[in-house]
Design a protein around this motif. Sequence first.
Motif, PDB file in Angstrom:
ATOM      1  N   ALA A  45      -5.089  -3.168 -19.845  1.00 13.74           N
ATOM      2  CA  ALA A  45      -3.912  -4.049 -19.682  1.00 13.74           C
ATOM      3  C   ALA A  45      -4.198  -5.442 -20.219  1.00 13.74           C
ATOM      4  N   ASP A  46      -3.120  -6.170 -20.606  1.00 10.85           N
ATOM      5  CA  ASP A  46      -3.310  -7.540 -21.107  1.00 10.85           C
ATOM      6  C   ASP A  46      -3.664  -8.485 -19.965  1.00 10.85           C
ATOM      7  N   GLU A  47      -3.036  -8.272 -18.799  1.00 14.84           N
ATOM      8  CA  GLU A  47      -3.362  -9.104 -17.615  1.00 14.84           C
ATOM      9  C   GLU A  47      -3.538  -8.163 -16.428  1.00 14.84           C
ATOM     10  N   CYS A  48      -4.382  -8.535 -15.478  1.00 16.08           N
ATOM     11  CA  CYS A  48      -4.424  -7.717 -14.266  1.00 16.08           C
ATOM     12  C   CYS A  48      -4.633  -8.593 -13.037  1.00 16.08           C
ATOM     13  N   TYR A  49      -3.988  -8.149 -11.947  1.00 16.92           N
ATOM     14  CA  TYR A  49      -3.976  -8.928 -10.707  1.00 16.92           C
ATOM     15  C   TYR A  49      -4.377  -8.042  -9.537  1.00 16.92           C
ATOM     16  N   SER A  50      -5.173  -8.596  -8.627  1.00 17.23           N
ATOM     17  CA  SER A  50      -5.540  -7.851  -7.428  1.00 17.23           C
ATOM     18  C   SER A  50      -4.366  -7.867  -6.462  1.00 17.23           C
ATOM     19  N   ILE A  51      -4.106  -6.701  -5.841  1.00 18.24           N
ATOM     20  CA  ILE A  51      -3.015  -6.687  -4.852  1.00 18.24           C
ATOM     21  C   ILE A  51      -3.534  -6.323  -3.476  1.00 18.24           C
ATOM     22  N   GLY A  52      -4.905  -6.304  -3.308  1.00 18.06           N
ATOM     23  CA  GLY A  52      -5.360  -6.147  -1.928  1.00 18.06           C
ATOM     24  C   GLY A  52      -6.239  -4.956  -1.694  1.00 18.06           C
ATOM     25  N   GLU A  53      -6.362  -4.608  -0.396  1.00 18.72           N
ATOM     26  CA  GLU A  53      -7.328  -3.575  -0.007  1.00 18.72           C
ATOM     27  C   GLU A  53      -6.942  -2.200  -0.527  1.00 18.72           C
ATOM     28  N   ALA A  54      -7.901  -1.303  -0.463  1.00 25.25           N
ATOM     29  CA  ALA A  54      -7.772   0.022  -1.077  1.00 25.25           C
ATOM     30  C   ALA A  54      -6.619   0.863  -0.519  1.00 25.25           C
ATOM     31  N   PRO A  55      -6.461   0.993   0.798  1.00 21.79           N
ATOM     32  CA  PRO A  55      -5.408   1.904   1.278  1.00 21.79           C
ATOM     33  C   PRO A  55      -4.071   1.615   0.619  1.00 21.79           C
ATOM     34  N   ALA A  56      -3.355   2.665   0.190  1.00 20.03           N
ATOM     35  CA  ALA A  56      -2.104   2.489  -0.557  1.00 20.03           C
ATOM     36  C   ALA A  56      -1.112   1.620   0.215  1.00 20.03           C
ATOM     37  N   SER A  57      -1.099   1.757   1.526  1.00 19.10           N
ATOM     38  CA  SER A  57      -0.121   0.976   2.323  1.00 19.10           C
ATOM     39  C   SER A  57      -0.379  -0.523   2.159  1.00 19.10           C
ATOM     40  N   LYS A  58      -1.624  -0.874   1.833  1.00 15.40           N
ATOM     41  CA  LYS A  58      -1.965  -2.291   1.697  1.00 15.40           C
ATOM     42  C   LYS A  58      -1.954  -2.723   0.227  1.00 15.40           C
ATOM     43  N   SER A  59      -1.613  -1.816  -0.655  1.00 17.92           N
ATOM     44  CA  SER A  59      -1.673  -2.193  -2.089  1.00 17.92           C
ATOM     45  C   SER A  59      -0.483  -1.607  -2.858  1.00 17.92           C
ATOM     46  N   TYR A  60      -0.602  -0.378  -3.320  1.00 20.31           N
ATOM     47  CA  TYR A  60       0.392   0.184  -4.251  1.00 20.31           C
ATOM     48  C   TYR A  60       1.750   0.456  -3.603  1.00 20.31           C
ATOM     49  N   LEU A  61       1.790   0.437  -2.280  1.00 20.11           N
ATOM     50  CA  LEU A  61       3.083   0.631  -1.589  1.00 20.11           C
ATOM     51  C   LEU A  61       3.629  -0.706  -1.080  1.00 20.11           C
ATOM     52  N   ASN A  62       2.831  -1.772  -1.240  1.00 16.29           N
ATOM     53  CA  ASN A  62       3.251  -3.068  -0.713  1.00 16.29           C
ATOM     54  C   ASN A  62       4.090  -3.808  -1.757  1.00 16.29           C
ATOM     55  N   TYR A  63       5.416  -3.512  -1.741  1.00 21.90           N
ATOM     56  CA  TYR A  63       6.211  -4.024  -2.858  1.00 21.90           C
ATOM     57  C   TYR A  63       6.487  -5.514  -2.778  1.00 21.90           C
TER      58      TYR A  63
END
Length: 448
Positions: A45-63
Motif C-alpha cells: 500500500a502507498d500509506e498504512c495506518y494502525s487501527i489497534g489490537e489484533a482481535p477483529a472487534s478491536k480493529s477490522y470491525l471497528n468502523y
Amino acid sequence: MFKKILIANRGEIAVRIIRACKELDIKTVAVYSEADEHSLYTALADECYSIGEAPASKSYLNYEKILKIAEKAGVDAIHPGYGFLSENSKFAEECDNRNIEFIGPPIRAIELMGSKINAKKTMKKAGVPVLPGREEPIEDEQEAIKIAKEIGYPVIIKASAGGGGIGMSVANDESELVDTIQSTKSIAQSAFGDSTIFIEKYLEKPRHIEIQILADKHGNVIHLGDRECSIQRRHQKVIEEAPSPIMTPELREKMGEAAKIAAKCIDYYSAGTVEFLYNAGEFYFLEMNTRVQVEHPITEIITGVDIVKEQIKIAYGNKLPYEQKDITFNGHAIECRINAEDSVNDFIPSPGKIKHYRSPGGPGVRLDSGVYGGAEIPPYYDSMVAKLITFGKNREEAIVRMRRALSEYMVFGIISNIPFHKSVLEEQDFLDGNLSTHYIAEHEKLLH
Ligand SMILES: Nc1ncc2cc(-c3cccc4ccccc34)c(N3CC[C@@H](N)C3)nc2n1
Ligand SMILES: [Ca+2]
C-alpha cells in the motif's frame, strides 16, 4: 476517477484490491491491526495506518476508527473486501454520511438481502425460482406442522438473519420438527439477536451453483457466468470451479437470466453473487451475496473481466463497458483455498511463522496470496493464506495443472491443507464431476 481508496480489510483480498487500484492509478491506504503490521498488503500500500489490537472487534470491525483514518488520509472511497464490514449496512451508511464512497451495493440492497425471508419474498415476486415453503416467519409449531405436511419431509428450518449455514437445521418427521423449531429459534436469537425463522423443502444432495453479477448505477446488469461451489466444509467453501461440470449453454442462460432479474428487482449495483441450489435440472434461489467473493478469480479468468476494477469503476459512476453479448466463457478454472489448518487433524487451525515458502507458477497458474516466506499467520482471523487457481482449455487441463501447482507449493513452518487438496484432485467422484454439498462428508475417509 477516485484519487485514493482505503482498503478496510487484510490478507489476500487487500493485496487483490491494492493491485486493482495500482492498475487504475489510484493511491491506496491500508489499515492494519498489531498482528498484521508486517504483512504483505501493508508493504504494497502507498500509506498504512494502525487501527489497534489484533482481535477483529478491536480493529477490522471497528468502523469508527477506520472512518477516522479515512478522513485523516483524505480518501475518496473505501473498499470493504469480503467478510468484516463488507455486508454491514450501518458502515455503508456512515461512509455516505462522511461523503466517502462505499465500494459496494446500495444500502437498501444490503439490508434486504441480509434478511433471508425478505430476500426470498422479493425474489419469488420477481419470478425467480425459490424452494417450496413459506416466506413468512414461523409463529407456532402447529402452523409449521401443517406446512411440512404440505411440502413433504424432510424440511429445513432456517434463521432469517442467518447466513453461512448458522441457524439452520433439518427435520425428517413431525417430532424432529417440533424440536428443530425450538432449537433454531434460540440459536437465531443468541447468534443474531433475531429469532425469526422460516421453513422450506430440504434438498437432500443439491449442488451449490452461483452466478456472478455486475451492475452499474445506470440500470445496466450483466452476468459473468457460473461457479460450482459444492465442495464445502462446515459451510466454508474449499474448492470452487468455473464453469460447473454440469453447465450447458441453455442452463447458464436460464440461471444467468434469473440472476439478472434478482439484481434488477432490487435496483442493485456493484459486483454481487446470486447463490442457487441445483437439483435434477431445477435451480432455486438460495441467497444473494452483496460483496465481492473469495472465489471471484475463477470467473475473471474464464471471462477476462477484472471484477474488482469493474467494481471500483461502477462505484465512481462509470457505465459498464460490456453488454451481455460481449461476455464469453473460455476454458476452465479451479480454485483451491490454501488454509493454515491441519486437514489430517480435523482441520484445526495451524497459525505460526512461515519458515520456508516456495510458490507455484508456470502455464495456467495464478496465486492470489497474502503471505511470503517469513510471514506470520495470526490466529485471530480466518485461516486462509492464499488462493491457488489453475486454468486450462478444459477441465482436464485445469486439473492436471492444479496437481502440478500443488506439488510445487511449499509452505513450511505452519501446517496447510495442501495434502487435502492433493487427495481431492485424485478422487474419482471429483474427477467425474459428481459433486454435491455433501461431497466432503461423503468422502471424509478418502481425503486428508
Ligand atoms: N432447502 C435447502 N435444502 C438444502 C440446502 C443445502 C444448503 C447447503 C449448501 C451448501 C453446503 C451445505 C452443507 C451442509 C448443509 C447444507 C448445505 C443450504 N445452505 C443455506 C446456507 C448455505 N451456506 C447452505 N441450504 C439448503 N436449503
Ligand atoms: Ca451469504
